[in-house]
Design an enzyme around this catalytic site. Structure first.
Site, PDB file in Angstrom:
ATOM      1  N   ARG A  45     -27.942  45.478  24.324  1.00 20.09           N
ATOM      2  CA  ARG A  45     -28.891  46.558  24.039  1.00 20.09           C
ATOM      3  C   ARG A  45     -30.024  45.888  23.285  1.00 20.09           C
ATOM      4  NH1 ARG A  45     -23.762  49.641  23.137  1.00 20.09           N
ATOM      5  NH2 ARG A  45     -23.630  51.037  24.918  1.00 20.09           N
TER       6      ARG A  45
ATOM      7  N   GLY B  59     -23.885  49.486  27.738  1.00 22.38           N
ATOM      8  CA  GLY B  59     -22.438  49.213  27.717  1.00 22.38           C
ATOM      9  C   GLY B  59     -21.950  48.733  29.079  1.00 22.38           C
TER      10      GLY B  59
ATOM     11  N   ASP C 204     -19.395  56.747  31.033  1.00 23.41           N
ATOM     12  CA  ASP C 204     -19.513  58.122  30.534  1.00 23.41           C
ATOM     13  C   ASP C 204     -19.781  59.167  31.627  1.00 23.41           C
ATOM     14  OD1 ASP C 204     -19.262  56.906  28.062  1.00 23.41           O
ATOM     15  OD2 ASP C 204     -21.432  56.887  27.683  1.00 23.41           O
TER      16      ASP C 204
ATOM     17  N   ASP D  19     -22.540  60.332  32.539  1.00 23.18           N
ATOM     18  CA  ASP D  19     -23.438  61.324  31.936  1.00 23.18           C
ATOM     19  C   ASP D  19     -24.873  61.231  32.483  1.00 23.18           C
ATOM     20  OD1 ASP D  19     -24.007  58.857  30.863  1.00 23.18           O
ATOM     21  OD2 ASP D  19     -24.139  59.539  28.788  1.00 23.18           O
TER      22      ASP D  19
ATOM     23  N   ASP E 266     -28.815  55.857  31.266  1.00 26.62           N
ATOM     24  CA  ASP E 266     -30.164  56.438  31.287  1.00 26.62           C
ATOM     25  C   ASP E 266     -31.154  55.712  30.363  1.00 26.62           C
ATOM     26  OD1 ASP E 266     -28.913  57.457  29.095  1.00 26.62           O
ATOM     27  OD2 ASP E 266     -29.226  59.572  29.605  1.00 26.62           O
TER      28      ASP E 266
ATOM     29  N   THR F 267     -22.208  53.336  33.879  1.00 18.01           N
ATOM     30  CA  THR F 267     -21.693  53.704  32.554  1.00 18.01           C
ATOM     31  C   THR F 267     -20.379  54.447  32.735  1.00 18.01           C
ATOM     32  OG1 THR F 267     -21.957  55.222  30.682  1.00 18.01           O
ATOM     33  CG2 THR F 267     -23.299  55.706  32.582  1.00 18.01           C
TER      34      THR F 267
ATOM     35  N   ARG G 220     -19.490  59.155  24.755  1.00 17.48           N
ATOM     36  CA  ARG G 220     -20.698  59.379  23.942  1.00 17.48           C
ATOM     37  C   ARG G 220     -20.855  60.869  23.696  1.00 17.48           C
ATOM     38  NH1 ARG G 220     -24.501  55.436  22.797  1.00 17.48           N
ATOM     39  NH2 ARG G 220     -23.702  54.103  24.426  1.00 17.48           N
TER      40      ARG G 220
HETATM   41  O1  F6P Z   1     -21.819  54.372  26.920  1.00 22.96           O
HETATM   42  C1  F6P Z   1     -20.577  53.739  27.024  1.00 22.96           C
HETATM   43  C2  F6P Z   1     -19.870  53.763  25.705  1.00 22.96           C
HETATM   44  O2  F6P Z   1     -18.611  53.115  25.863  1.00 22.96           O
HETATM   45  C3  F6P Z   1     -19.662  55.149  25.086  1.00 22.96           C
HETATM   46  O3  F6P Z   1     -18.604  55.854  25.690  1.00 22.96           O
HETATM   47  C4  F6P Z   1     -19.449  54.808  23.653  1.00 22.96           C
HETATM   48  O4  F6P Z   1     -19.837  55.894  22.815  1.00 22.96           O
HETATM   49  C5  F6P Z   1     -20.359  53.626  23.443  1.00 22.96           C
HETATM   50  O5  F6P Z   1     -20.607  53.065  24.724  1.00 22.96           O
HETATM   51  C6  F6P Z   1     -19.795  52.550  22.549  1.00 22.96           C
HETATM   52  O6  F6P Z   1     -20.773  51.598  22.394  1.00 22.96           O
HETATM   53  P1  F6P Z   1     -20.520  50.151  21.764  1.00 22.96           P
HETATM   54  O7  F6P Z   1     -19.921  49.290  22.829  1.00 22.96           O
HETATM   55  O8  F6P Z   1     -21.863  49.689  21.358  1.00 22.96           O
HETATM   56  O9  F6P Z   1     -19.562  50.320  20.620  1.00 22.96           O
END
Ligand code: F6P
Length: 324
Positions: free
Chosen positions: A76, A15, A131, A133, A107, A129, A175
């Site tokens: 991804r 992300g 998050d 995390d 990670d 990120t 997340r």
């Molecule tokens: O890891 C970053 C994040 O924004 C999370 O907070 C969220 O759960 C996820 O990515 C959303 O992913 P996507 O952009 O694939 O919808």
């Protein structure tokens, strides 16, 4: 001792997060200033598999430090998660003449960097990120901006919940982690902050708290639910059913991932990008950079991936006790 000139790749993966551009800029500028070539890989590991690259110059990273998103795009890549995918990426690194790679991401991206390092491509990870995390660092690129975005949005929601005597239930990203929720919650005076790291009883931790504060004259409420808790819609309905207070759910979603990075992001991202180049220059690989006690640190990737991070207990206690 003369330092051998290298070809350094840089990519962003997973992300996107505000501040990634500042990190790219630092890698490119530090690399070129130190006499190396820097190759930008577009769309993360998938771009490495497709050899989707561009030669970076001092000017190709002009005017990006203040921009959210990532100028190198991100993705991804399911293909890269297979052994054949990693082998193909290694072969492409050799073809492109890359002596090392800087990976900016979370990670999952670090696991990819470890796999490449294990197959002879020295990689350095930079935590990126929203998050926050990642166990090996107190701070990840994007977190501070995301929290500020959430706070700004909730301040607006507060205006309307105050006018209508309502409860605003706000679902935030993260997340499986509750860092964004906790930091935004304490900043916005949320009556309850529901996060996956702490078990909660909705009757005790939300409904009773709201009822108690109603008795003290409070008439409108903010409840924050981290996405990892799940079913914020049901939580919102339950609050209305039990308290009789009109409740509205706002899912902030991807707005949390955009916007101008804060100064803090720019400082940390710049320093971590610079450190990543220094490490590659010293012939090091399979390492991640991070921030601990406001200082730049680096760890072996395997060691970093083993590290865990809990929420800030004291912050949680303070938030709980003063938002009544
Ligand atoms: O890891 C970053 C994040 O924004 C999370 O907070 C969220 O759960 C996820 O990515 C959303 O992913 P996507 O952009 O694939 O919808």
């Amino acid at each position: 001792m003369e330092i051998q000139k290298k070809v350094i790749g840089v990519l962003t993966s997973g992300g996107d997060a505000p501040g990634m551009n500042a990190a790219i800029r630092a890698v490119v500028r530090a690399g070129i200033e130190k006499g190396h070539r820097v190759i930008g890989v577009r769309r993360g590991y998938q771009g490495l598999l497709n050899k989707d690259v561009e030669e970076m110059s001092l000017r190709s990273v002009s005017d990006i430090i203040q921009r959210g998103g990532t100028m190198l795009y991100t993705a991804r890549s399911p293909e890269f998660r297979t052994e054949a995918g990693v082998d193909k990426a290694v072969a492409n690194c050799h073809e492109l003449g890359l002596d090392g790679l800087v990976v900016i991401g979370g990670d999952g991206s670090f696991r990819g960097a470890r796999d490449l390092s294990n197959k002879g491509i020295p990689c350095i990870g930079i935590p990126g990120t929203i998050d926050n995390d990642i166990g090996s660092t107190e701070y990840t690129i994007g977190f501070d901006t995301a929290v500020n975005t959430v706070v700004e949005s909730i301040d607006r929601l507060r205006d309307t919940s105050q006018s209508h005597d309502r409860c605003s239930v706000v679902e935030v990203m993260g997340r499986r982690a509750g860092h964004i929720a906790l930091h935004a919650g304490i900043s916005c005076g949320a009556v309850s902050i529901l996060i996956p790291e702490r078990e909660f009883n909705i009757d005790v931790d939300v409904i009773d708290r709201m009822r108690a504060t109603l008795k003290t004259g409070k008439q409108h409420f903010i409840v924050i639910v981290a996405e990892g808790v799940g079913d914020s819609k049901r939580i919102c309905e339950y609050i209305e059913e039990k308290t009789g207070i009109e409740s509205r759910l706002t899912v902030l979603g991807h707005v949390q991932r955009g916007g101008t990075p804060t100064a803090l992001e720019r400082v940390h991202a710049s320093v971590m990008g610079y450190r990543a180049v220094e490490l590659l220059e010293q012939g090091k690989g399979n390492r991640v950079v991070g921030i601990q006690n406001n200082r730049t640190v680096d760890y072996d990737i395997n060691e970093a991936l083993e590290m865990t991070k809990d929420i800030d207990q004291y912050l949680y206690k303070v938030a709980y006790e003063i938002s009544i």
